[in-house]
Design an enzyme around this catalytic site. Structure first.
Site, PDB file in Angstrom:
ATOM      1  N   GLU A 115      -6.028  -4.456   1.189  1.00  7.17           N
ATOM      2  CA  GLU A 115      -6.220  -4.622   2.619  1.00  7.17           C
ATOM      3  C   GLU A 115      -7.703  -4.470   2.913  1.00  7.17           C
ATOM      4  OE1 GLU A 115      -2.449  -3.773   5.070  1.00  7.17           O
ATOM      5  OE2 GLU A 115      -2.929  -1.857   4.109  1.00  7.17           O
TER       6      GLU A 115
ATOM      7  N   GLU B  18       0.887  -1.172   0.000  1.00  7.02           N
ATOM      8  CA  GLU B  18       0.000   0.000   0.000  1.00  7.02           C
ATOM      9  C   GLU B  18       0.913   1.207   0.000  1.00  7.02           C
ATOM     10  OE1 GLU B  18      -1.695   3.066   0.408  1.00  7.02           O
ATOM     11  OE2 GLU B  18      -1.942   2.657   2.538  1.00  7.02           O
TER      12      GLU B  18
END
Length: 490
Positions: A464, A252
């Protein structure tokens, strides 16, 4: 607050001294005071943590789904009971206003843990009939020991976002918090132990990313690395993970997200969204919509609405419940943001407000930067191309829908995007053309546990939150079963 005791590593259910002999300091960015000296994990400490995690993971994976679920639910209860205490520590370490940490950081992290605790019993394989006497069934098995490497902007939330699905799937996790904000991850380790997590299933190794993080990504005992941070660091993590033992990765990374305001939008709503997309957490949010596109004919009116809302920003004592804007996380980061602001001025963007540090009582000793809005921006400007990660909004104008879609996508990043419009058909038509993994229509920023989040292009790999993330912490085993007599050709 007085200086805390020296912080150690958390391995195998308790605190232990680092063997490296190295330490670093973490500060309160609101006033520059040192909060604590923190021990830095070295290579031997990583080895210890991996061995501990391997032992604990076998015990954890052997438990029933309901047993694991109950332990994680107990951790959720403890997190919520200790919300205020944890929020205060998070505010001290990050500089974020207590009004934010007490209502967002721990709250949303606990929600994610509760979500995955509830999903554990539903983690199952499948059965595939092939012919009357032959079938295949699959099992989802844990990867083993995984590593989480966190960023400094949401320390405990990121630790929970990474550990919740990993633990739910039966893995053990070694978590390395950012050296800038390492304190609450250690408290989370205590909470997991108190809830009944077997020793070694969640170890925390504070340390410098270039060393401790590298040791984790290169270690052959680690099966997967989940990393949150900048693109350059992410590339190194991915390269190390692949070169050492072909580890799986979740990344991320950064963003330079577009927020498009259309001419039919309620400009008050659009201005409210733009403010949240730029100044929440003092602009230190990876999904921030820092490129705000407005129709040329709406520019002047929109600027006035933004200026009126900037007046409502309340910087000050971060523990005052009325404060909604804190300092940046560190002095080096403050200086970097100020360099970008100077670059914006140099390249011809006009400062609508801010553009400097905050000055006066309560500000002079901290890492404070004034909320800054640039207008008359152009796509080629540095402040429009590069992630600043601070309270800096760039306003750009456009003439047509096709033009703004093209310009919004003209970036190496693809983390988030949003639009504000009253036209539902336009909303979906445009969103479907934007190259971003997280998109919002007439809102911005909320990322509930059920919603997969992650980026396109250089903004990341994998997701996520959501069901798919739980599955990404498993590996599928296929078993073929023959019930008739096996026929050999020999």
């Amino acid at each position: 607050m007085s200086r805390m005791a020296e912080q150690q590593l958390y391995i195998h259910g308790g605190y232990t001294s680092a063997t490296s002999g190295r330490t670093f300091e973490t500060i309160n960015p609101a006033n520059g005071n040192v909060l604590a000296t923190v021990q830095a994990a070295g290579r031997e400490d990583v080895d210890r943590a991996v061995k501990s995690a391997q032992q604990g993971q076998k015990i954890w994976a052997a438990m029933t789904a309901m047993e694991r679920s109950r332990i994680l639910r107990r951790a959720v209860d403890i997190l919520r009971e200790r919300n205020d205490e944890l929020a205060k520590l998070e505010t001290l370490d990050t500089g974020k206003a207590y009004s934010e940490t007490s209502t967002v950081d721990i709250v949303t992290g606990a929600d994610v843990l509760e979500y995955y605790a509830g999903l554990i019993p539903a983690l199952e394989g499948s059965q595939i009939p092939l012919r009357e006497t032959l079938f295949v069934y699959t099992r989802r098995e844990p990867l083993g020991v995984v590593a989480g490497i966190g960023a400094w902007n949401y320390p405990i939330q990121i630790a929970l976002w990474k550990s919740a699905p990993a633990l739910a799937a039966g893995n053990a996790m070694i978590f390395k918090p950012s050296e800038v904000t390492p304190l609450t991850a250690l408290k989370l380790a205590e909470i997991y132990s108190e809830a009944g997590l077997p020793d070694g299933v969640f170890n925390v190794l504070p340390g410098v990313g270039a060393e401790t993080g590298q040791y984790l990504t290169e270690h052959p005992g680690i099966a997967k690395v989940s990393f949150t941070g900048g693109v350059a660091s992410g590339k190194k993590v991915m390269a190390n993970s692949a070169a050492s033992s072909l580890k799986e990765v979740t990344m991320e990374l950064g963003g330079k997200s577009p927020l498009i305001v259309f001419d039919d939008a309620d400009l008050d709503l659009a201005a409210d969204i733009a403010m949240m997309a730029n100044f929440f957490s003092s602009g230190q949010v990876c999904t921030n919509g820092t490129r705000v596109f407005v129709p040329a004919k709406c520019k002047a009116a929109f600027e006035q609405k933004i200026l009126a809302r900037v007046e409502r920003i309340r910087a000050g004592d971060v523990f005052d419940p009325q404060t909604n804007f804190g300092p940046l996380v560190s002095f080096p980061h403050r200086d970097n943001v100020l360099r970008y602001i100077a670059k914006g001025k140099e390249e011809g963007a006009r400062v609508l407000c801010g553009g400097d540090v905050l000055k006066g009582d309560g500000f002079d000793n901290g890492a404070w930067v004034a909320p800054t809005v640039f207008t008359d921006c152009r796509d080629e400007m540095t402040i429009v191309r590069e992630e600043i990660f601070g309270p800096v909004m760039s306003l750009l104008t456009y003439e047509s829908e096709d033009e703004v879609i093209r310009r919004a996508n003209d970036t190496d990043y693809g983390l988030a995007a949003g639009i504000v419009t009253a036209d539902l058909n336009r909303a979906h038509r445009v969103i479907h053309q934007l190259e971003a993994g997280i998109c919002w229509i007439n809102t911005w920023g909320e990322s509930p546990a059920e919603m997969p989040v992650g980026g396109y292009k250089h903004s990341g790999i994998g997701r996520e939150n959501g069901v798919m993330t739980l599955q990404s912490y498993t590996q599928v085993k296929s078993i073929q079963v023959e019930m008739a007599k096996f026929q050999s050709i020999f």
